[in-house]
Write an enzyme that holds these catalytic residues in place. Structure first.
Site, PDB file in Angstrom:
ATOM      1  N   ASP A  91       0.660  -1.683  -0.018  1.00 37.60           N
ATOM      2  CA  ASP A  91      -0.457   0.033  -0.211  1.00 37.60           C
ATOM      3  C   ASP A  91       1.171   0.931   0.107  1.00 37.60           C
ATOM      4  O   ASP A  91       0.813   2.251  -0.817  1.00 37.60           O
ATOM      5  CB  ASP A  91      -1.191   0.703   1.552  1.00 37.60           C
ATOM      6  CG  ASP A  91      -0.409  -0.157   2.513  1.00 37.60           C
ATOM      7  OD1 ASP A  91       0.557  -1.038   2.425  1.00 37.60           O
ATOM      8  OD2 ASP A  91      -1.246   0.281   3.600  1.00 37.60           O
ATOM      9  N   ASP A  94       7.567   4.070   2.664  1.00 39.90           N
ATOM     10  CA  ASP A  94       8.054   5.140   3.510  1.00 39.90           C
ATOM     11  C   ASP A  94       8.754   5.152   3.895  1.00 39.90           C
ATOM     12  O   ASP A  94       9.901   5.990   3.044  1.00 39.90           O
ATOM     13  CB  ASP A  94       7.486   4.761   4.704  1.00 39.90           C
ATOM     14  CG  ASP A  94       6.874   6.048   5.513  1.00 39.90           C
ATOM     15  OD1 ASP A  94       8.019   7.233   4.999  1.00 39.90           O
ATOM     16  OD2 ASP A  94       5.941   6.412   6.732  1.00 39.90           O
ATOM     17  N   PHE A 143       1.182  12.385   6.893  1.00 40.33           N
ATOM     18  CA  PHE A 143       0.443  10.928   6.940  1.00 40.33           C
ATOM     19  C   PHE A 143      -0.917  10.657   6.339  1.00 40.33           C
ATOM     20  O   PHE A 143      -2.034  11.014   6.822  1.00 40.33           O
ATOM     21  CB  PHE A 143       0.211  10.764   8.388  1.00 40.33           C
ATOM     22  CG  PHE A 143       0.156   9.722   9.194  1.00 40.33           C
ATOM     23  CD1 PHE A 143       0.931   8.232   9.342  1.00 40.33           C
ATOM     24  CD2 PHE A 143      -1.131   9.245  10.020  1.00 40.33           C
ATOM     25  CE1 PHE A 143       0.512   7.035   9.274  1.00 40.33           C
ATOM     26  CE2 PHE A 143      -1.720   8.143  10.655  1.00 40.33           C
ATOM     27  CZ  PHE A 143      -0.520   7.100  10.119  1.00 40.33           C
ATOM     28  N   ASP A 150      -4.223   2.643   7.790  1.00 40.63           N
ATOM     29  CA  ASP A 150      -4.318   2.920   8.561  1.00 40.63           C
ATOM     30  C   ASP A 150      -4.285   3.612   9.711  1.00 40.63           C
ATOM     31  O   ASP A 150      -2.787   3.766   9.485  1.00 40.63           O
ATOM     32  CB  ASP A 150      -4.949   1.272   9.713  1.00 40.63           C
ATOM     33  CG  ASP A 150      -3.602   1.212  10.648  1.00 40.63           C
ATOM     34  OD1 ASP A 150      -2.549   1.334   9.822  1.00 40.63           O
ATOM     35  OD2 ASP A 150      -3.274   0.941  11.475  1.00 40.63           O
TER      36      ASP A 150
HETATM   37  C1  PRP Z   1       3.037  -0.146   6.524  1.00 40.85           C
HETATM   38  C2  PRP Z   1       3.001  -0.473   5.375  1.00 40.85           C
HETATM   39  C3  PRP Z   1       3.958  -0.780   5.279  1.00 40.85           C
HETATM   40  C4  PRP Z   1       5.176   0.201   6.086  1.00 40.85           C
HETATM   41  C5  PRP Z   1       5.640   0.875   4.881  1.00 40.85           C
HETATM   42  O1  PRP Z   1       2.377  -1.270   7.491  1.00 40.85           O
HETATM   43  O2  PRP Z   1       1.196  -1.244   5.128  1.00 40.85           O
HETATM   44  O3  PRP Z   1       4.141  -2.517   4.819  1.00 40.85           O
HETATM   45  O4  PRP Z   1       4.235   0.461   7.053  1.00 40.85           O
HETATM   46  O5  PRP Z   1       6.586   1.545   6.078  1.00 40.85           O
HETATM   47  P1  PRP Z   1       8.419   1.769   6.037  1.00 40.85           P
HETATM   48  O6  PRP Z   1       8.124   1.718   4.201  1.00 40.85           O
HETATM   49  O7  PRP Z   1       9.078   2.785   6.707  1.00 40.85           O
HETATM   50  O8  PRP Z   1       9.134  -0.020   5.721  1.00 40.85           O
HETATM   51  P2  PRP Z   1       1.952  -1.441   8.596  1.00 40.85           P
HETATM   52  O9  PRP Z   1       3.598  -1.857  10.293  1.00 40.85           O
HETATM   53  O10 PRP Z   1       1.684  -0.322   9.257  1.00 40.85           O
HETATM   54  O11 PRP Z   1       1.451  -2.584   8.898  1.00 40.85           O
HETATM   55  P3  PRP Z   1      -0.157  -2.648   8.474  1.00 40.85           P
HETATM   56  O12 PRP Z   1      -0.103  -3.066   6.595  1.00 40.85           O
HETATM   57  O13 PRP Z   1      -1.051  -3.895   8.767  1.00 40.85           O
HETATM   58  O14 PRP Z   1      -1.029  -1.687   8.313  1.00 40.85           O
END
Ligand code: PRP
Length: 179
Positions: A91, A94, A143, A150
């Protein structure tokens, strides 16, 4: 930030592009739970190819707006991706930490190739160097929630993507620090 209609059009275009790029090749789409579940569902229906679907569940964030930097695989692949091209469906990228970790992890399966498709890509300094092959939309440092994403576990069911006002999560952080 991004309307339902804009999402629909962009997902259709990505699906077409992916179908053209992988035509005639064995392809496994690996969705990253939980955030990518809606994107994955819509994207696969726009890819007119025979393909396999698998999921991993990874968490990095905890419940708040900033990455904890700690990565955990809660659910691994069910099928072996050996002999198939793998396209990771995410999704949001970051810091890029999650993708770097997952690409390395999936190499254990010896797929023919590993590429990344993300709906959202944050563009900021200081992130991990990770090559993302398909990007839906670029963001700066907002954000965002909705369409699978979420905030503290909520808002995944919004049909569009919205920014959480900075004061909301900054207040939460101050509250956390004082406890
Ligand atoms: C979020 C998103 C990515 C990750 C991106 O996952 O879905 O997997 O963070 O961040 P990064 O590039 O800084 O590593 P999250 O841990 O929020 O889990 P979720 O998908 O279950 O909401």
């Amino acid at each position: 930030m991004v309307s339902e209609e804009e999402i629909r059009k962009r997902v259709a275009a990505l699906g077409k592009q992916i179908a053209a790029d992988y035509r005639g090749m064995p392809l496994t789409l690996v969705g990253v739970l939980k955030g990518a579940f809606l994107f994955m569902g819509d994207l696969i229906r726009e890819i007119e190819l025979e393909l396999m679907v698998d999921f991993v569940e990874i968490s990095t964030y905890g419940d708040r707006a900033h990455s904890s930097g700690v990565i955990r695989i809660n659910k691994d692949l069910k099928y072996c991706a050996e002999g198939s091209h793998v396209l990771i469906v995410e999704d949001i990228v970051d810091t890029g930490l999650t993708m770097r970790y997952l690409v390395k992890h999936l190499q254990i399966h010896h797929p023919l190739s590993i590429k990344i498709c993300t709906l959202l890509r944050k563009e900021k300094q200081g992130g991990q160097d990770v090559q993302v092959d398909y990007v839906g939309f670029k963001l700066t440092d907002e954000f965002v929630v909705g369409y699978g994403l979420d905030y503290a576990g909520k808002f995944r069911n919004l049909k569009d993507i919205r920014a959480v006002p900075k004061h909301v999560y900054e207040n939460e952080e101050k509250h956390d620090e004082s406890h």
